[in-house]
Design an enzyme around this catalytic site. Structure first.
Site, PDB file in Angstrom:
ATOM      1  N   PRO A 205       0.826  -1.213   0.000  1.00 14.06           N
ATOM      2  CA  PRO A 205       0.000   0.000   0.000  1.00 14.06           C
ATOM      3  C   PRO A 205       0.861   1.264   0.000  1.00 14.06           C
ATOM      4  O   PRO A 205       1.907   1.304   0.658  1.00 14.06           O
ATOM      5  CB  PRO A 205      -0.768  -0.111   1.326  1.00 14.06           C
ATOM      6  CG  PRO A 205       0.108  -0.938   2.205  1.00 14.06           C
ATOM      7  CD  PRO A 205       0.854  -1.889   1.303  1.00 14.06           C
TER       8      PRO A 205
ATOM      9  N   ARG B  73      -0.923   4.802  -1.048  1.00 11.71           N
ATOM     10  CA  ARG B  73      -1.965   5.779  -0.726  1.00 11.71           C
ATOM     11  C   ARG B  73      -2.594   5.531   0.650  1.00 11.71           C
ATOM     12  O   ARG B  73      -2.803   6.459   1.434  1.00 11.71           O
ATOM     13  CB  ARG B  73      -3.061   5.671  -1.805  1.00 11.71           C
ATOM     14  CG  ARG B  73      -4.191   6.657  -1.664  1.00 11.71           C
ATOM     15  CD  ARG B  73      -5.331   6.301  -2.645  1.00 11.71           C
ATOM     16  NE  ARG B  73      -4.865   5.841  -3.910  1.00 11.71           N
ATOM     17  CZ  ARG B  73      -4.646   6.593  -4.995  1.00 11.71           C
ATOM     18  NH1 ARG B  73      -4.889   7.885  -4.929  1.00 11.71           N
ATOM     19  NH2 ARG B  73      -4.214   6.054  -6.113  1.00 11.71           N
TER      20      ARG B  73
ATOM     21  N   ARG C 240      -3.888  15.937  -9.455  1.00 13.63           N
ATOM     22  CA  ARG C 240      -4.830  14.808  -9.534  1.00 13.63           C
ATOM     23  C   ARG C 240      -6.213  15.189 -10.099  1.00 13.63           C
ATOM     24  O   ARG C 240      -6.733  14.460 -10.952  1.00 13.63           O
ATOM     25  CB  ARG C 240      -4.954  14.108  -8.176  1.00 13.63           C
ATOM     26  CG  ARG C 240      -3.608  13.551  -7.682  1.00 13.63           C
ATOM     27  CD  ARG C 240      -3.729  12.658  -6.465  1.00 13.63           C
ATOM     28  NE  ARG C 240      -4.368  11.401  -6.811  1.00 13.63           N
ATOM     29  CZ  ARG C 240      -5.616  11.118  -6.589  1.00 13.63           C
ATOM     30  NH1 ARG C 240      -6.388  11.988  -5.969  1.00 13.63           N
ATOM     31  NH2 ARG C 240      -6.118   9.974  -6.968  1.00 13.63           N
TER      32      ARG C 240
ATOM     33  N   TYR D 258      -6.855  13.128 -13.374  1.00 15.63           N
ATOM     34  CA  TYR D 258      -7.738  11.956 -13.212  1.00 15.63           C
ATOM     35  C   TYR D 258      -9.192  12.335 -12.910  1.00 15.63           C
ATOM     36  O   TYR D 258      -9.972  11.454 -12.533  1.00 15.63           O
ATOM     37  CB  TYR D 258      -7.284  11.093 -12.028  1.00 15.63           C
ATOM     38  CG  TYR D 258      -5.820  10.741 -11.962  1.00 15.63           C
ATOM     39  CD1 TYR D 258      -5.193  10.047 -12.998  1.00 15.63           C
ATOM     40  CD2 TYR D 258      -5.072  11.050 -10.828  1.00 15.63           C
ATOM     41  CE1 TYR D 258      -3.853   9.703 -12.890  1.00 15.63           C
ATOM     42  CE2 TYR D 258      -3.745  10.697 -10.724  1.00 15.63           C
ATOM     43  CZ  TYR D 258      -3.136  10.032 -11.769  1.00 15.63           C
ATOM     44  OH  TYR D 258      -1.814   9.678 -11.661  1.00 15.63           O
TER      45      TYR D 258
ATOM     46  N   CYS E 286      -2.048  28.980 -14.788  1.00 19.46           N
ATOM     47  CA  CYS E 286      -2.614  29.556 -15.993  1.00 19.46           C
ATOM     48  C   CYS E 286      -3.212  28.489 -16.900  1.00 19.46           C
ATOM     49  O   CYS E 286      -2.712  28.231 -17.997  1.00 19.46           O
ATOM     50  CB  CYS E 286      -1.505  30.341 -16.698  1.00 19.46           C
ATOM     51  SG  CYS E 286      -2.187  31.728 -17.552  1.00 19.46           S
TER      52      CYS E 286
END
Ligand code: LLP
Length: 441
Positions: free
Chosen positions: A298, A300, A337, A341, A368
């Site tokens: 693992p 995350r 992220r 995603y 920007c």
């Protein structure tokens, strides 16, 4: 628009401070911003330690011969690796850079596994010389390269083979890895995995300790693990019968999810442990294997909940009947992220976390790009310039994927000790840092 004030996606020590503002480990988050500047990433040591212990306890209860290998790509920093080392976890690295951080943290190299689909000769030399515990081989090129490098070093390197089991983990397309059409792993379906087993077993300076796969990340479903374990163990049985493979180690990778949104809780660590352990025990029983050592990886799930991103509100743009944009002083440069995603985040007002939400706003970054939006339709109390907002579940893959886009300096990171003492573990970048690699004539 009423929401529970302290959602359980925040670190375990989150509370409302005597100041009525949001606190972690007893530290008022506004005071941290005043001390360390904005934006700021804050990590809670107690949450990291508790989650490490939960992983160890649940997996070893279900499967005594198991180890937890923290996937350091989720967040690689010496102070964090030292905590993880003390908790007894192993480590995975995917580049020479992550290996260097592990080494700077004095992580015992025999507990480190080198992953990655295209390790260079130089990286393999460094890894082998450092006494790395495992190398997870990901290509035919790497079988011969590792064999050569280990021979030159005069050792036999312990290794696993990364397989691709063609199983869809039902996660984002860009984070699905165990499917057939993936750059990772030897496909069982095409016969490449069998060739890899034979070639690795024939390599004199590699000891093939076992098999690995990683389906993707994050996996909110348990079934893909069960299906893949069953399929890979059936493959291992064929390899034992045809080529004499002894599977002493087995790794179903990482991918354990965390809650990002209150509305989408993740499975419990105990549920991942039960599914993985039971599937492996059943498959070994079916195929007449001794139980191999089990390693889960693992990333995350170890650090994700422990980290919170803090931003200061600047301009607010109201487009009547359309949308309200609340701009903050960070964005896609420190958290790519949402743009990459479509990841979703909750947003909490640090200054008045107990106030009822009164409007839906979009939290925009300062980069920007129109796509630089950290959260859409976040329900929040009234925000004004100078207010501070927190994005929970920001401990994994935000800082490691941060960039200097628009020549923005990357934020500082503070670790809050179990005693509630803030410690800077990465200083904010300066303009001098941005210029430090430029070559002037
Ligand atoms: N093991 C292997 C071989 C992996 O490739 C990965 C993640 C892990 C373990 C750890 O997965 P975790 O437990 O953290 O889900 N940047 C993406 C995630 C990419 C993960 C890549 N490999 C994100 O921000 O969601």
């Amino acid at each position: 628009m009423t929401q529970p004030p302290i959602p359980d996606i925040l670190p375990l020590t989150a509370s409302v401070h005597a100041s009525c503002r949001l606190a972690i480990a007893g530290c008022d988050l506004r005071e941290l911003i005043e001390e360390f500047g904005s934006p700021l990433y804050v990590y809670d040591e107690l949450t990291i330690r508790s989650i490490c212990r939960e992983f160890m306890a649940h997996f070893t209860r279900m499967y005594p011969n198991s180890s937890i290998e923290y996937s350091s790509k989720a967040f690689s920093n010496p102070a964090i690796l030292q905590i993880i080392e003390k908790e007894g976890l192993h480590l995975d690295v995917v580049t020479g850079g992550e290996l260097a951080v592990a080494s700077a943290a004095r992580f015992p190299m025999d507990r480190v596994n080198f992953h990655g689909n295209n390790k260079s000769r130089a990286e393999l030399v460094e890894a082998v010389k450092s006494g790395i515990g495992r190398v997870t081989i990901d290509s035919f090129h790497e079988i011969s390269l590792l064999n050569e490098v280990a021979a030159e070093a005069g050792i036999v390197q312990s290794a696993l083979l990364r397989l691709s089991p063609s199983i869809d983990p039902h996660t984002h397309r860009l984070t699905s890895t165990g499917i057939l059409d993936s750059k990772f792993g030897f496909s069982i379906e095409t016969g490449a995995a069998e060739d890899a087993v034979q070639q690795t077993m024939a390599a004199c300076n590699i000891d093939l300790a076992g098999l690995h796969f990683h389906l993707g990340s994050p996996l909110f479903e348990l079934e893909p693990y069960a299906e893949a374990i069953d399929y890979v163990c059936a493959f291992a049985a064929r390899m034992r019968d045809r080529h004499g493979l002894e599977m002493r180690e087995f790794s179903p990778g990482g991918g354990m999810a965390i809650g990002y949104m209150r509305s989408q809780p993740s499975p419990l660590i105990s549920q991942y442990a039960r599914t993985i352990a039971q599937s492996l025990i059943t498959a070994c029983d079916d195929h007449g294997f001794d139980l191999p050592k089990l390693t889960v990886e693992p990333g995350r799930a170890i650090v994700g909940r422990a980290g919170v991103a803090l931003y200061t509100v600047g301009g607010i743009k109201r487009i009547p009947g359309v949308r309200t944009y609340v701009s903050v002083d960070g964005g896609m440069g420190d958290n790519i992220r949402p743009a990459l995603y479509d990841s979703q985040y909750e947003v909490i007002s640090v200054d008045n976390p107990l106030d009822e939400a009164c409007e839906k706003v979009t939290i925009a970054g300062k980069f920007c790009e129109s796509g630089d939006l950290l959260a859409r339709d976040a329900e929040l109390p009234e925000l004004n310039p100078g207010n501070i907002v927190a994005l929970p579940s920001a401990g994994a893959y935000c800082v490691p994927m941060a960039s200097n886009y628009n020549m923005q300096t990357r934020p500082a990171i503070v670790l809050l000790s179990v005693e509630g003492i803030p410690r800077l573990i990465r200083r904010r970048e300066s303009y001098a840092d941005l210029l430090s690699t430029a070559v002037f004539e």
